[in-house]
Design an enzyme around this catalytic site. Sequence first.
Site, PDB file in Angstrom:
ATOM      1  CB  SER A 252      -0.856   0.028   1.272  1.00 25.83           C
ATOM      2  OG  SER A 252      -0.046   0.444   2.370  1.00 25.83           O
ATOM      3  CG  ASP A 253       1.434   5.884  -1.209  1.00 28.45           C
ATOM      4  OD1 ASP A 253       1.333   6.658  -2.168  1.00 28.45           O
ATOM      5  OD2 ASP A 253       2.307   5.991  -0.319  1.00 28.45           O
ATOM      6  CD1 TRP A 254       4.773   4.928   5.138  1.00 27.04           C
ATOM      7  CD2 TRP A 254       4.667   3.912   3.164  1.00 27.04           C
ATOM      8  NE1 TRP A 254       5.780   4.001   5.101  1.00 27.04           N
ATOM      9  CE2 TRP A 254       5.726   3.345   3.912  1.00 27.04           C
ATOM     10  CE3 TRP A 254       4.420   3.401   1.885  1.00 27.04           C
ATOM     11  CZ2 TRP A 254       6.539   2.316   3.425  1.00 27.04           C
ATOM     12  CZ3 TRP A 254       5.219   2.370   1.395  1.00 27.04           C
ATOM     13  CH2 TRP A 254       6.260   1.845   2.165  1.00 27.04           C
TER      14      TRP A 254
END
Length: 738
Positions: A252-254
């Site tokens: 995932s992106d952060w």
Amino acid sequence: MKKLFLFASFIIMTMGADAQNVEQRVEDALGKMTLHEKIQVLHAQSKFTSAGVPRLGIRQLNMDDGPHGVREELEWNTWSPAHWTNDSVVAFPSLTCLAATWNRDLSRRYGHALSEEFAFRGKDVILGPGVNIARTPLNGRAFEYMGEDPLLAGEMVSPYIQAAQQNGVACCMKHYVLNDQETDRFGVNVNVSERALREIYLEPFRRAVDKAHVWSIMGSYNLYNGEHCCHNDILINRILKQEWQWDGALVSDWGGTTSTMQAALNGLDIEMGTYTDGKEREAAFGYNDYFLADKFETLIKEGKIPMSVLDDKVRRVLRLIYRTAMNPQKIIGSQCSEAHYEVCREIGEEGIVLLKNGPLPVDFSKYKKILVVGENGTRSLTEGGGSSELKTLKDVSPLEALRNQLSMPSSIDYAQGYYSGKPMYSKQEKLDSAKQARLHEEAVEKAKDADLIIYVGGLNKNHGQDCENGDRESYDLPFGQNELIADLAAVTSSPKRGEKKGTLIVVTFGGNAYAIPWLDTVDALVHCWYLGSESGNALVNVLTGKVNPSGKLPVTFAKRYEDYPYVKFGERAYPGIKGQVYYDEGIFVGYRGFDKNKTKVLFPFGYGLSYTTFDLKNVIVEVASLVEETLNMKQDAVEVTVNVTNTGSVAGKEVAQVYVASPNSKKKDMPVKELKAFAKTRLLQPGESETLTMTIPLDDLRYWNEQTHQWQLDKGKYTFHVGVSSTDLRTTASLNIE
Ligand code: GLC
């Protein structure tokens, strides 16, 4: 032939052996792991690491930003720097600069050098490269990406990935997918036609999965089809993992994960950067609050989600660990070596694009009074910009490099000309107009005594410029630069009694196109993207002719902002309204749109001047059959050969670009032409020729049919235009494909 076959099978066997060995180790570990251990490897245990299995001696995964160099070490669980004293690195040029080289070998060398720096810092995963598409010139992160064309992006990103992964360092291609603006990036839902999704936005990712077998991919914050892209059924399960048969791990992106059920069922494999504790703020060490942590474990225990869903994720994470952290062939690496600075400089030199010329290459010793004007003459452009920020050991500015060139550095004077405030992530600070006016006046005053002015400006890494989490407010250069350049041009063009007029060379930095109202009044224009640690040296080597520029634009420079294909559709097309953005221009992004709309542009896609001239002739196209060496399967292809001759007086390199018009290119919903192949010559001496051979698999000539939801290859006459930009087509050949 026999030797070749034996060699090929040896390659496949060793590759196979490695892949087979990894699969055995994955199954072995999976069989030993407890349920809780399986859950733990699916999410962060710190800001940039995800857990291993200590009991089984399986190491954690160390990830780090970013695409242009290894980010400085941050604290275990916060965004604050850890203040190490040995994490200053090489800042490599921005990926837009790499794309502008159109040189696949430089991309390979980039990935090799970068992965050496990552390995040296004990990192297993590079959080990059990014290949989102430049549909708007205002995108704050365009500098991290590879332009407006999916073939150029896909072809130029693959060698970087292959080289890094050969060193046992994974790439994490990003941001999958449709993260093409920073405005409202966490919540905007992108509405795009299936055809544009396939032909434009997914294509760089598909190419890299197919050619470079990228080992991990980062989901993007935005939504598609109403689902966040970090856990999106269509994009991850159906297209990436089933249709493309991708065996990597989706990260995932952060903070991009928003639901346990969706994360579990829609293909997320490693959850990073989630804000725990009510999801408003990050509680210290609240990693068991993650969506794929306790909540997910409970659903498995209650049988609400089958173990097979969990095991598929764990396999993908273990595979990533065994390919990197636990890979006995992973390299030790090196940091800030001369070899790295050499690669950095060469990429910069070949990515610089010469847009207008008159006085270049320049012999500085011929000028009595040289004045450098502009904040980017001295400013570090490796700090700021967001997650791709870098702490460097070396960062040579244009002014420093110019002064190093001359025996009398004092003969180069400097005027800042404008100021922009410090690099930041928060809103751009309010600038002091009185200070701005004073700097402007000082520069214009000094210009009156100079016979050579080198203006160094453009964008920078401030918020609202080339920086994450915000877009540019305007297509114009910021901080009053247009007025300043116009005033400098006025000074140089009104010579004092009898004296010859001054010379004004403009150098700009920036990740995107911009308006150039002063183009006719300046003598030369060079665009540099961002050049990293060797910035000034690469620039000066081009200005002095030590290196002959060969960069070509990976984005179009339109005359006016309104000319961009999406603008006529209004705010709904960008930046969107109430969380919805509509890509109404469809596939007509960049030159595809300018061609279709018959819009005259300032500098076209693929454009770039040289200090010499080239001739392209004798193009031949024929159908060949291409053997896919790894899968040993036959695939028909078109082979394009063209002869390139250096017809000028200095050595140089040229990029042959093949634009194909399909049999239906006249139809309103078909592009006039599309880039389908390119190749760059070696350095050709004056009079020297090279025959370039480019191969286009027939599959690359297909378009996405929205009725059948399939790729389709139309029969009929295909026209292959070969040129040195998308509007400078030198020679053409046609071929009937039945
Ligand atoms: C950021 C960026 C992503 C980066 C990650 C970690 O928000 O979108 O590109 O790799 O978070 O810093």
